[in-house]
Design an enzyme around this catalytic site. Sequence first.
Site, PDB file in Angstrom:
ATOM      1  N   ALA A 187       0.845  -1.190   0.000  1.00  0.00           N
ATOM      2  CA  ALA A 187       0.000   0.000   0.000  1.00  0.00           C
ATOM      3  C   ALA A 187       0.881   1.241   0.000  1.00  0.00           C
ATOM      4  CB  ALA A 187      -0.874  -0.016   1.248  1.00  0.00           C
ATOM      5  N   GLY A 207       0.929  -5.076   1.073  1.00  0.00           N
ATOM      6  CA  GLY A 207      -0.148  -5.204   0.097  1.00  0.00           C
ATOM      7  C   GLY A 207       0.331  -5.777  -1.230  1.00  0.00           C
ATOM      8  N   GLU A 219       0.167  -9.359  -0.607  1.00  0.00           N
ATOM      9  CA  GLU A 219      -1.255  -9.701  -0.500  1.00  0.00           C
ATOM     10  C   GLU A 219      -1.912  -9.755  -1.883  1.00  0.00           C
ATOM     11  OE1 GLU A 219      -1.672  -6.563   2.565  1.00  0.00           O
ATOM     12  OE2 GLU A 219      -2.936  -8.041   3.586  1.00  0.00           O
ATOM     13  N   GLU A 252       4.066  -5.039   7.719  1.00  0.00           N
ATOM     14  CA  GLU A 252       3.149  -4.009   8.222  1.00  0.00           C
ATOM     15  C   GLU A 252       3.300  -3.697   9.702  1.00  0.00           C
ATOM     16  OE1 GLU A 252       2.291  -6.363   6.076  1.00  0.00           O
ATOM     17  OE2 GLU A 252       0.785  -5.657   4.649  1.00  0.00           O
TER      18      GLU A 252
HETATM   19  N1  CAA Z   1       4.511   3.479   0.126  1.00  0.00           N
HETATM   20  C1  CAA Z   1       4.934   4.707  -0.229  1.00  0.00           C
HETATM   21  N2  CAA Z   1       6.212   4.983  -0.542  1.00  0.00           N
HETATM   22  C2  CAA Z   1       7.090   3.981  -0.496  1.00  0.00           C
HETATM   23  C3  CAA Z   1       6.728   2.679  -0.128  1.00  0.00           C
HETATM   24  C4  CAA Z   1       5.361   2.438   0.175  1.00  0.00           C
HETATM   25  N3  CAA Z   1       4.913   1.227   0.496  1.00  0.00           N
HETATM   26  N4  CAA Z   1       7.825   1.901  -0.158  1.00  0.00           N
HETATM   27  C5  CAA Z   1       8.836   2.685  -0.539  1.00  0.00           C
HETATM   28  N5  CAA Z   1       8.407   3.940  -0.747  1.00  0.00           N
HETATM   29  C6  CAA Z   1       9.171   5.083  -1.234  1.00  0.00           C
HETATM   30  C7  CAA Z   1      10.188   5.567  -0.211  1.00  0.00           C
HETATM   31  O1  CAA Z   1       9.613   6.491   0.687  1.00  0.00           O
HETATM   32  C8  CAA Z   1      11.228   6.198  -1.099  1.00  0.00           C
HETATM   33  O2  CAA Z   1      10.741   7.455  -1.469  1.00  0.00           O
HETATM   34  P1  CAA Z   1      11.775   8.678  -1.718  1.00  0.00           P
HETATM   35  O3  CAA Z   1      12.684   8.218  -2.804  1.00  0.00           O
HETATM   36  O4  CAA Z   1      10.886   9.792  -2.071  1.00  0.00           O
HETATM   37  O5  CAA Z   1      12.486   8.873  -0.418  1.00  0.00           O
HETATM   38  C9  CAA Z   1      11.207   5.321  -2.335  1.00  0.00           C
HETATM   39  O6  CAA Z   1       9.960   4.641  -2.327  1.00  0.00           O
HETATM   40  C10 CAA Z   1      12.297   4.285  -2.387  1.00  0.00           C
HETATM   41  O7  CAA Z   1      12.296   3.582  -1.147  1.00  0.00           O
HETATM   42  P2  CAA Z   1      13.649   3.260  -0.379  1.00  0.00           P
HETATM   43  O8  CAA Z   1      14.507   4.467  -0.329  1.00  0.00           O
HETATM   44  O9  CAA Z   1      13.273   2.634   0.908  1.00  0.00           O
HETATM   45  O10 CAA Z   1      14.306   2.215  -1.376  1.00  0.00           O
HETATM   46  P3  CAA Z   1      14.991   0.826  -1.072  1.00  0.00           P
HETATM   47  O11 CAA Z   1      15.338   0.266  -2.383  1.00  0.00           O
HETATM   48  O12 CAA Z   1      16.068   0.972  -0.055  1.00  0.00           O
HETATM   49  O13 CAA Z   1      13.874  -0.082  -0.380  1.00  0.00           O
HETATM   50  C11 CAA Z   1      11.740  -1.144  -0.118  1.00  0.00           C
HETATM   51  C12 CAA Z   1      12.725  -0.447  -1.076  1.00  0.00           C
HETATM   52  C13 CAA Z   1      12.364  -2.456   0.378  1.00  0.00           C
HETATM   53  C14 CAA Z   1      10.483  -1.382  -0.877  1.00  0.00           C
HETATM   54  C15 CAA Z   1      11.498  -0.235   1.121  1.00  0.00           C
HETATM   55  O14 CAA Z   1      11.148   1.042   0.652  1.00  0.00           O
HETATM   56  C16 CAA Z   1      10.367  -0.708   1.995  1.00  0.00           C
HETATM   57  O15 CAA Z   1      10.592  -1.521   2.861  1.00  0.00           O
HETATM   58  N6  CAA Z   1       9.173  -0.133   1.798  1.00  0.00           N
HETATM   59  C17 CAA Z   1       8.041  -0.348   2.696  1.00  0.00           C
HETATM   60  C18 CAA Z   1       7.406  -1.686   2.505  1.00  0.00           C
HETATM   61  C19 CAA Z   1       6.216  -1.799   3.422  1.00  0.00           C
HETATM   62  O16 CAA Z   1       6.269  -1.530   4.604  1.00  0.00           O
HETATM   63  N7  CAA Z   1       5.088  -2.222   2.845  1.00  0.00           N
HETATM   64  C20 CAA Z   1       3.857  -2.342   3.575  1.00  0.00           C
HETATM   65  C21 CAA Z   1       3.002  -1.162   3.273  1.00  0.00           C
HETATM   66  S1  CAA Z   1       1.568  -1.125   4.289  1.00  0.00           S
HETATM   67  C22 CAA Z   1       0.505  -2.203   3.538  1.00  0.00           C
HETATM   68  O17 CAA Z   1       0.774  -2.735   2.506  1.00  0.00           O
HETATM   69  C23 CAA Z   1      -0.775  -2.351   4.302  1.00  0.00           C
HETATM   70  C24 CAA Z   1      -1.680  -3.305   3.752  1.00  0.00           C
HETATM   71  O18 CAA Z   1      -1.768  -4.415   4.204  1.00  0.00           O
HETATM   72  C25 CAA Z   1      -2.592  -2.922   2.711  1.00  0.00           C
END
Ligand code: CAA
Length: 703
Positions: free
Chosen positions: A63, A104, A107, A127
């Site tokens: 998400a 997500g 998921e 999450e």
């Molecule tokens: N939502 C919004 N922005 C996100 C994102 C997300 N899920 N994941 C990454 N981004 C953004 C970061 O903020 C970053 O933005 P900026 O360049 O503007 O700073 C950009 O994407 C790149 O991210 P990273 O700098 O972290 O890049 P990375 O290559 O080191 O890591 C990643 C990539 C492993 C995907 C890491 O970003 C990460 O762990 N993201 C979060 C994953 C997460 O927690 N997902 C769960 C979301 S909640 C959900 O899904 C709820 C549900 O059940 C519906």
Amino acid sequence: MTTLIDYRLDGQVALIGLDRPPVNALGQPLRAALAEAFEQAIGDAQVCALVIYGQGRAFSAGADISEFGSPAAFATPDLASLLSRLADSPKPVVAAIAGVALGGGLETALACGYRIGTASATLGLPETRIGLLPGAGGTQRLPRLIGAEAALEMILSGESVSASQALALGLIDRLVADGDDVLAAATDFARTLLDESAPAQRAWRYSDPAQGLPASFFEDYAAARSRRWKGQLAPVLALEAVRAACAGSLEEGLAREQVLFKQVESSAQSAALRHQFFAQREALKISGVSKDIALRPVDHVAVIGAGTMGGGIAMNFANAGIPVTLLELKGEALDRGLMHIRKNYESSVKRGKLTVQQLEARMALITGTLEYADIANVDLVIEAVFESLAIKQSVFCTLDKVCKAGVILATNTSTLDVDLIAAVTRRPQDVIGLHFFSPANIMKLLEVVRGRETSAQVLATTLHLARRTDKIAVVSGVCFGFIGNRMLEPYAREAHRLVLEGATPAQVDGVLTELGLAMGVLSMYDLAGIDVGYLVRESRREAIAHDASYFKLADELYAHGHYGQKTGRGFYRYEGRERIEDYEVVACSEVLANELGIARRVISNDEIHDRCLFMLINEGVQLLDEGIAERSGDIDLVWINGYGFPAWLGGPMHYAEQMGLSRVLAGIEHYREQLGDYGQMWFQAAPLLQRLVAAHQTRIQRL
Ligand code: CAA
């Protein structure tokens, strides 16, 4: 079709590519585009199967975290409903996973009937790390696919699994070698499914996900983690959601998941953890440092000083596969340092965290030396010698003479002026502060201290290196103690003074740990060493001379050789690792209070909270105003990752915003009046805090 989806037909197979850089976060526009593409494929009689994949480096990172806390998070189509629609597809859908499938994103894959992944793909449900729980079917579909125990572990650890682990768990059906075309493999897989007239959805592998588990499984699981989860909502509710998956139909479970998800999504804890997620990424964006700046190669590091700190720093690099030369002046000290490192690794082996081969491989990366000539060609030197300006300056003079041009020269000072250290070299642009926290191989925080002349390239290179070694880097300007230790001073001052005024050390620490801090400040001083605190004060007697009364108790403990845990006595007595209240400390504070004319009284827990926390926050606001910290989020990261501030409160600055800035200001003004001369001396509200409150601002930012 929008540009967020790459939609193509390959014969009877519709290829639906998520195309929202950088990580295909499933915000409302992408959800809407995916729903549209899906319906188009379902409505197209020519299409018999679908493949969903991610363009770029991720299948999907889940998400869009920035939508949470706003109506956009559930705007139509919400992810849970969209995925339920996908899961009801009359045509087989294959998820082709390359890169990450997180939250997500995973998921989405779980809602597809079939999944394949490349060997380097990683899959996870992180999450709970941002105070949420999988809210788009993950807590229901995953247990039915891999069993409740494995699902619970993935959901509550937040750890990703590799594609081969996912295959073993039954989370994916096929593995595609890296380098092979995952899209072509998924299309072939879809064709095979059609040839075999495979059903669009298969029966779940686990009709009862808790099959074979003891009746008390969930209670036992929670009980074993109660300390770690203390005060946190997300793990408790995530567990409840998985339990629901074992108690009724999928529809009932999905409905329960939604209720629990909305509860965590609207919680202050999740807001705090999401703040931390973005703060961590913002912290790497530094004014004056362009994203495209060419970095210096760092292939070999040297550490000066093989004490606890130097050894920990050396391990930090060896753990990341970077060769380190460890320099000491005397053979004995070097041998002791190397032996200590080996012992540390051996204890990791005993705990099953490391194999013997890994231990040897890491030790092989660390070379000891007594000669500066042996570090002439390294790319980065980190000095970790005794905290004395004169000694550090002399080390830097030597480094300046022996080290190659282009080397980065770093000091691990925790308080000293980096500019004064840089000034003894002919290359102040190459000098930087890298303040590691002890134990340096474990603690996540790295305070990167930007000197007046530190070049942008040196700064960018060290920030990049921090990521390579899995550290959370925060840039600080130069001042006494930088961000963390400077804020520690007023916070600790109140803790010490409150004991003189009538609180006990256990009461002060208890208020702080009750709030969620990993350790109370007085226990922390006992751990770090009362002698260490004394020496820091000695070097600053001038600055605090106008009122050092509040440290009288700590000075007294020092005078009696009660240095804290290492001598078995400090603010507490220690029996082994057990901390026991020391009534002599209370008696001693009574005597000192009498001598100092401090009236002792009953102190309320609220007063302890407000005085310690408001002074901490006030100093943080002042640091922001002075430009020592670039953003308030940077300050939060320092305190969460270096000082045990609970992440689910978002750090001291975020916590202040949650409490209300006017409450903090009013508290400071109240104690300024109430505490007489002491209050007048120390309870001075930061001008920025006053300006923010006057301007009715709710966020801490420069004004
Ligand atoms: N939502 C919004 N922005 C996100 C994102 C997300 N899920 N994941 C990454 N981004 C953004 C970061 O903020 C970053 O933005 P900026 O360049 O503007 O700073 C950009 O994407 C790149 O991210 P990273 O700098 O972290 O890049 P990375 O290559 O080191 O890591 C990643 C990539 C492993 C995907 C890491 O970003 C990460 O762990 N993201 C979060 C994953 C997460 O927690 N997902 C769960 C979301 S909640 C959900 O899904 C709820 C549900 O059940 C519906």
